[in-house]
Design an enzyme around this catalytic site. Structure first.
Site, short mmCIF file in Angstrom:
data_model
loop_
_atom_site.label_atom_id
_atom_site.label_comp_id
_atom_site.label_asym_id
_atom_site.label_seq_id
_atom_site.Cartn_x
_atom_site.Cartn_y
_atom_site.Cartn_z
CG LEU A 1 -1.86 -1.23 1.30
CD1 LEU A 1 -2.63 -1.23 2.62
CD2 LEU A 1 -2.82 -1.27 0.12
CG HIS B 1 -3.20 1.31 -2.32
ND1 HIS B 1 -1.85 1.14 -2.46
CD2 HIS B 1 -3.77 0.50 -3.25
CE1 HIS B 1 -1.60 0.25 -3.41
NE2 HIS B 1 -2.75 -0.13 -3.92
P1 AMP Z 1 -3.78 -2.15 -6.81
O1 AMP Z 1 -3.39 -2.48 -5.40
O2 AMP Z 1 -2.64 -1.73 -7.67
O3 AMP Z 1 -4.64 -3.22 -7.44
O4 AMP Z 1 -4.70 -0.86 -6.73
C1 AMP Z 1 -5.84 -0.83 -5.93
C2 AMP Z 1 -6.61 0.43 -6.21
O5 AMP Z 1 -5.80 1.57 -5.92
C3 AMP Z 1 -7.07 0.55 -7.67
O6 AMP Z 1 -8.39 1.09 -7.72
C4 AMP Z 1 -6.07 1.52 -8.23
O7 AMP Z 1 -6.55 2.26 -9.34
C5 AMP Z 1 -5.83 2.43 -7.04
N1 AMP Z 1 -4.56 3.14 -7.20
C6 AMP Z 1 -3.33 2.60 -7.44
N2 AMP Z 1 -2.40 3.57 -7.58
C7 AMP Z 1 -3.06 4.75 -7.41
C8 AMP Z 1 -2.67 6.12 -7.45
N3 AMP Z 1 -1.42 6.48 -7.69
N4 AMP Z 1 -3.62 7.07 -7.24
C9 AMP Z 1 -4.91 6.72 -7.01
N5 AMP Z 1 -5.34 5.44 -6.97
C10 AMP Z 1 -4.44 4.47 -7.17
#
Ligand code: AMP
Length: 283
Positions: free
Chosen positions: A33, A37
């Site tokens: 995270l 996140h």
């Molecule tokens: P992940 O753990 O990569 O599957 O991401 C989980 C959630 O966090 C997804 O909805 C992603 O789009 C969001 N997320 C990941 N990186 C970012 C970021 N830099 N800014 C905003 N949301 C993010």
């Protein structure tokens, strides 16, 4: 914070919370995270009564040669982080509890959105994303689910999935969180060495330049030519795709001027790490 790992435990918890009239918010993640996140989680805490975060590195959304086994798993640090944010429930299922041990009979297919951009390079990726989200939504039964704009194509598919499969869930889009120099935060950034980290700025700087090119009246074809050319100045960068699309219809836009839905999307390998980013152009 309550930690639960069995789907049935979450279902019971949510069932009881809903009987008490609580609004359930859900933030699905793969862990490792970061502040991106956290921004989803803060929005969830603000809008709902109970914030449930899942951590599950979903094997079905990784291709054969992708980084499933080396994807960062930082459970203890993540748990401390979630506690500090004030999350109510952590759901961290095992692969067996989400998928059983046999070959699944029921699979989802996607008509068009899995064939382009991310889908062209990662052909089974969105099938895996939809497969796990259907399961997670059925387990968590949220009223609101929070997704980042960072994964723009995923967000588009999730919105379509919720609409077409009639999930009673409102999808909330959260803006992309960036490092001070503009690099979009990502769990995969930790794979980058110092030199690659510097060159990774190619993605965001290309998007910012695109905003300027669009203002100056350039077409997508011309902008793409410029981006391809500029990539050659970054030895660690291999451009995968660059596109400008309508954020609703997701078709390519040759003349993006004055189109408030125009979004530029980019993906590139930086060394062995694949990064993505996107930016609205006229808003
Ligand atoms: P992940 O753990 O990569 O599957 O991401 C989980 C959630 O966090 C997804 O909805 C992603 O789009 C969001 N997320 C990941 N990186 C970012 C970021 N830099 N800014 C905003 N949301 C993010």
């Amino acid at each position: 914070m309550i930690s639960l790992s069995e789907p049935v435990q979450i279902q019971q918890y949510v069932h009881e919370a809903k009987l008490q009239g609580k609004r359930i918010g859900f933030v699905p993640t793969m862990g490792a995270l970061h502040e991106g996140h956290a921004s989803l989680i803060r929005k969830c805490l603000e809008m709902t009564d109970i914030c449930i975060v899942s951590i599950f590195v979903n094997p079905t959304q990784f291709g054969q040669n992708e980084d499933f086994s080396k994807y960062p798993r930082t459970h203890d640090v993540d748990v401390t982080f979630l506690r500090s944010l004030g999350v109510d429930v952590l759901f961290y299922p095992t692969v067996a509890s989400m998928y059983g041990d046999g070959t699944p009979e029921i699979l989802f297919s996607i008509n068009t959105l899995d064939k382009i951009l991310e889908g062209a390079t990662r052909p089974s990726h969105f099938h895996g994303v939809v497969q796990i989200l259907v399961k997670l939504f059925n387990v968590v039964m949220p009223d609101f689910a929070f997704f980042g704009q960072k994964d723009f194509q995923q967000l588009t598919i999730v919105k379509r999935m919720v609409k077409e499969l009639l999930f009673p869930i409102e999808v909330i889009t959260c803006p992309t969180m960036r490092e001070a120099d503009g690099l979009a935060m990502s769990s995969r950034n930790r794979y980058l060495n110092a030199d690659e980290r510097q060159q990774a700025l190619f993605l965001y700087s290309s998007l910012i330049s695109t905003q300027e090119y669009v203002k100056a009246g350039l077409s997508l074809s011309l902008i793409r030519e410029k981006i391809v050319k500029s990539a050659s100045a970054f030895p660690s960068i291999k451009l995968d795709y660059f596109s400008i699309r309508d954020s609703d219809r997701f078709d390519e836009i040759e003349t993006p001027q004055n189109n408030t839905n125009a979004v530029a999307l980019i993906a590139a390998w930086c060394g062995a790490t694949r990064l993505i980013d996107n930016l609205y152009l006229n808003s």
